[in-house]
Design a protein around this motif. Sequence first.
Motif, PDB file in Angstrom:
ATOM      1  N   ARG A   1       0.809  -1.214   0.000  1.00 59.06           N
ATOM      2  CA  ARG A   1       0.000   0.000   0.000  1.00 59.06           C
ATOM      3  C   ARG A   1       0.843   1.265   0.000  1.00 59.06           C
ATOM      4  O   ARG A   1       0.369   2.324  -0.414  1.00 59.06           O
ATOM      5  CB  ARG A   1      -0.943   0.014   1.211  1.00 59.06           C
ATOM      6  CG  ARG A   1      -2.003  -1.086   1.184  1.00 59.06           C
ATOM      7  CD  ARG A   1      -2.957  -0.954   2.358  1.00 59.06           C
ATOM      8  NE  ARG A   1      -3.808   0.215   2.255  1.00 59.06           N
ATOM      9  CZ  ARG A   1      -3.830   1.207   3.127  1.00 59.06           C
ATOM     10  NH1 ARG A   1      -3.027   1.204   4.176  1.00 59.06           N
ATOM     11  NH2 ARG A   1      -4.656   2.218   2.965  1.00 59.06           N
ATOM     12  N   ASP A   2       2.087   1.198   0.496  1.00 62.92           N
ATOM     13  CA  ASP A   2       2.861   2.428   0.627  1.00 62.92           C
ATOM     14  C   ASP A   2       4.266   2.337   0.042  1.00 62.92           C
ATOM     15  O   ASP A   2       5.066   3.243   0.223  1.00 62.92           O
ATOM     16  CB  ASP A   2       2.952   2.851   2.098  1.00 62.92           C
ATOM     17  CG  ASP A   2       3.694   1.840   2.980  1.00 62.92           C
ATOM     18  OD1 ASP A   2       4.444   0.998   2.454  1.00 62.92           O
ATOM     19  OD2 ASP A   2       3.526   1.906   4.215  1.00 62.92           O
ATOM     20  N   ARG A   3       4.569   1.255  -0.692  1.00 59.79           N
ATOM     21  CA  ARG A   3       5.946   1.069  -1.159  1.00 59.79           C
ATOM     22  C   ARG A   3       6.390   2.204  -2.072  1.00 59.79           C
ATOM     23  O   ARG A   3       7.480   2.765  -1.920  1.00 59.79           O
ATOM     24  CB  ARG A   3       6.088  -0.283  -1.861  1.00 59.79           C
ATOM     25  CG  ARG A   3       7.525  -0.607  -2.276  1.00 59.79           C
ATOM     26  CD  ARG A   3       7.693  -2.062  -2.651  1.00 59.79           C
ATOM     27  NE  ARG A   3       7.492  -2.914  -1.483  1.00 59.79           N
ATOM     28  CZ  ARG A   3       6.486  -3.766  -1.335  1.00 59.79           C
ATOM     29  NH1 ARG A   3       5.575  -3.883  -2.300  1.00 59.79           N
ATOM     30  NH2 ARG A   3       6.368  -4.478  -0.248  1.00 59.79           N
ATOM     31  N   GLY A   4       5.565   2.545  -3.042  1.00 55.23           N
ATOM     32  CA  GLY A   4       5.925   3.647  -3.924  1.00 55.23           C
ATOM     33  C   GLY A   4       6.013   4.961  -3.168  1.00 55.23           C
ATOM     34  O   GLY A   4       6.911   5.772  -3.407  1.00 55.23           O
ATOM     35  N   LEU A   5       5.069   5.189  -2.232  1.00 56.23           N
ATOM     36  CA  LEU A   5       5.070   6.432  -1.467  1.00 56.23           C
ATOM     37  C   LEU A   5       6.315   6.555  -0.606  1.00 56.23           C
ATOM     38  O   LEU A   5       6.965   7.611  -0.571  1.00 56.23           O
ATOM     39  CB  LEU A   5       3.812   6.510  -0.600  1.00 56.23           C
ATOM     40  CG  LEU A   5       3.718   7.713   0.347  1.00 56.23           C
ATOM     41  CD1 LEU A   5       3.772   9.021  -0.433  1.00 56.23           C
ATOM     42  CD2 LEU A   5       2.446   7.631   1.187  1.00 56.23           C
ATOM     43  N   VAL A   6       6.669   5.493   0.123  1.00 53.45           N
ATOM     44  CA  VAL A   6       7.847   5.554   1.000  1.00 53.45           C
ATOM     45  C   VAL A   6       9.117   5.775   0.183  1.00 53.45           C
ATOM     46  O   VAL A   6       9.982   6.589   0.546  1.00 53.45           O
ATOM     47  CB  VAL A   6       7.961   4.286   1.862  1.00 53.45           C
ATOM     48  CG1 VAL A   6       9.294   4.250   2.608  1.00 53.45           C
ATOM     49  CG2 VAL A   6       6.810   4.222   2.860  1.00 53.45           C
ATOM     50  N   ASN A   7       9.247   5.064  -0.947  1.00 56.26           N
ATOM     51  CA  ASN A   7      10.409   5.307  -1.797  1.00 56.26           C
ATOM     52  C   ASN A   7      10.384   6.723  -2.361  1.00 56.26           C
ATOM     53  O   ASN A   7      11.429   7.359  -2.505  1.00 56.26           O
ATOM     54  CB  ASN A   7      10.454   4.272  -2.925  1.00 56.26           C
ATOM     55  CG  ASN A   7      11.057   2.963  -2.487  1.00 56.26           C
ATOM     56  OD1 ASN A   7      12.274   2.790  -2.467  1.00 56.26           O
ATOM     57  ND2 ASN A   7      10.209   2.007  -2.121  1.00 56.26           N
ATOM     58  N   GLY A   8       9.183   7.223  -2.668  1.00 62.92           N
ATOM     59  CA  GLY A   8       9.082   8.607  -3.113  1.00 62.92           C
ATOM     60  C   GLY A   8       9.466   9.596  -2.028  1.00 62.92           C
ATOM     61  O   GLY A   8      10.105  10.616  -2.294  1.00 62.92           O
ATOM     62  N   LEU A   9       9.095   9.283  -0.775  1.00 64.14           N
ATOM     63  CA  LEU A   9       9.457  10.167   0.337  1.00 64.14           C
ATOM     64  C   LEU A   9      10.966  10.217   0.541  1.00 64.14           C
ATOM     65  O   LEU A   9      11.540  11.301   0.738  1.00 64.14           O
ATOM     66  CB  LEU A   9       8.767   9.707   1.621  1.00 64.14           C
ATOM     67  CG  LEU A   9       7.264   9.963   1.726  1.00 64.14           C
ATOM     68  CD1 LEU A   9       6.686   9.265   2.942  1.00 64.14           C
ATOM     69  CD2 LEU A   9       6.975  11.461   1.782  1.00 64.14           C
TER      70      LEU A   9
END
Length: 420
Positions: free
Chosen positions: A348-356
């Motif tokens: 659910r958040d893999r892309g978001l965390v890598n984006g962060l």
Amino acid sequence: MTTTRPSAGALPMAQLLPLLLCVFIGLMGFGVVLPVFPYWGRALGAGPEIVTVALGAYSAGQFVAAPLWGKFSDRFGRRPALIGSLVGIMASYLVMAEAQDIWTLGAARLFGGLMAGNIGVAFAYVGDVVEGEARPRALGLLGAAFGMGFIFGPAIGGLVAGDAPGTADFRLVAHVAAAICAVGVVLVIVGLPESLGPERRKAVKDAGTGPTAREVMAAKPAVIALMVVAALVIGSAAMMETTFAMFADDQLGWSPRDVGLSFGLIGTISAVMQAGAAAPLARRFGARKVALFGIIGYALGLAGLGMTGLGDWAGDAMVLAALAVTALGVGIFNPAFQTMVAAATDDRDRGLVNGLTQGASAGGRILGPAVSGSIYAGVGIAAPFLGGAALMLVALVVAARGAMDGGADSDAVGRSGRSR
């Protein structure tokens, strides 16, 4: 095209090889411009403090857009994000080719940064298809692909620009970078399977819009510490990268070709370390300790580079030796750090965390160039390197005390990140 996640410990080269080629091509396009940009800015009449800000405009855009690209990829897939990102970056190089002043050059860099979601998405892709003990090796290979792009890109840029800054063909350099990105787009379309298949994307959508950045950071404090480390390490690197060409010109009389080849040396050493040493070191010492060793190595290299700028006694060999030490530090830090990031994510958040984390890195690349040119011109040519070394020591403290709270290795971060 879709792919499923393999068993823990497996290394799915059928999925990873096209991604590695895409990353290599993307970083090569970025690297083509890097060593010649300061000469380009000076040719347009800009001073060091303006040149470094224009160069850092790319990271200002990336800081804003990287988390958005990551969230986009979580909902719509990694392939659309990679394609859109590479097309946008290609367009920015075409605008750069027509720049007649430093402001247009900086604006093109800013737009390129807004399009630069490919790095975080690539790391998210690895998190999708690799689990368990194979992850450090996969991230090491991905880091090696970055390093190889950083070998060939600056070398090509330097060779295209030539030995004499006054006669350098900067338009051709930009066109070469755009052509390289176009090859990357074709490769994604033709050869890269989607890692986040319809079922997994549907699960994310059914759960709602997914967590916000604030919710992720509140639920996973390790992510905040990792973002701080990323900003400090990359900020230090940016201070070096944006002033090194001017330093090499002023202190050593190097040409754009010399600078490009020296960046190629950094990339070579870094790629070898990431491809061959990252996984064994992570297995033996754990990701946290390896990341700390990398930070120390990078700090020593920057300090050594700064020392070469304090007098006339230092020559080419000393500078190259200092660059080699920084490359060793980068080569062992990057895969360990990305292992820590990957362990703190889920679908659910893999892309978001890598984006962060990529956004935090971009923040470092904003602040570093924002001050490095003024420090170079006002304090001294050694100051950006010594200042970067000091920032690395701060990163060392944060990484040792905060980034891995609750465990001695990346597995602890993974347990913390997966608990809900």
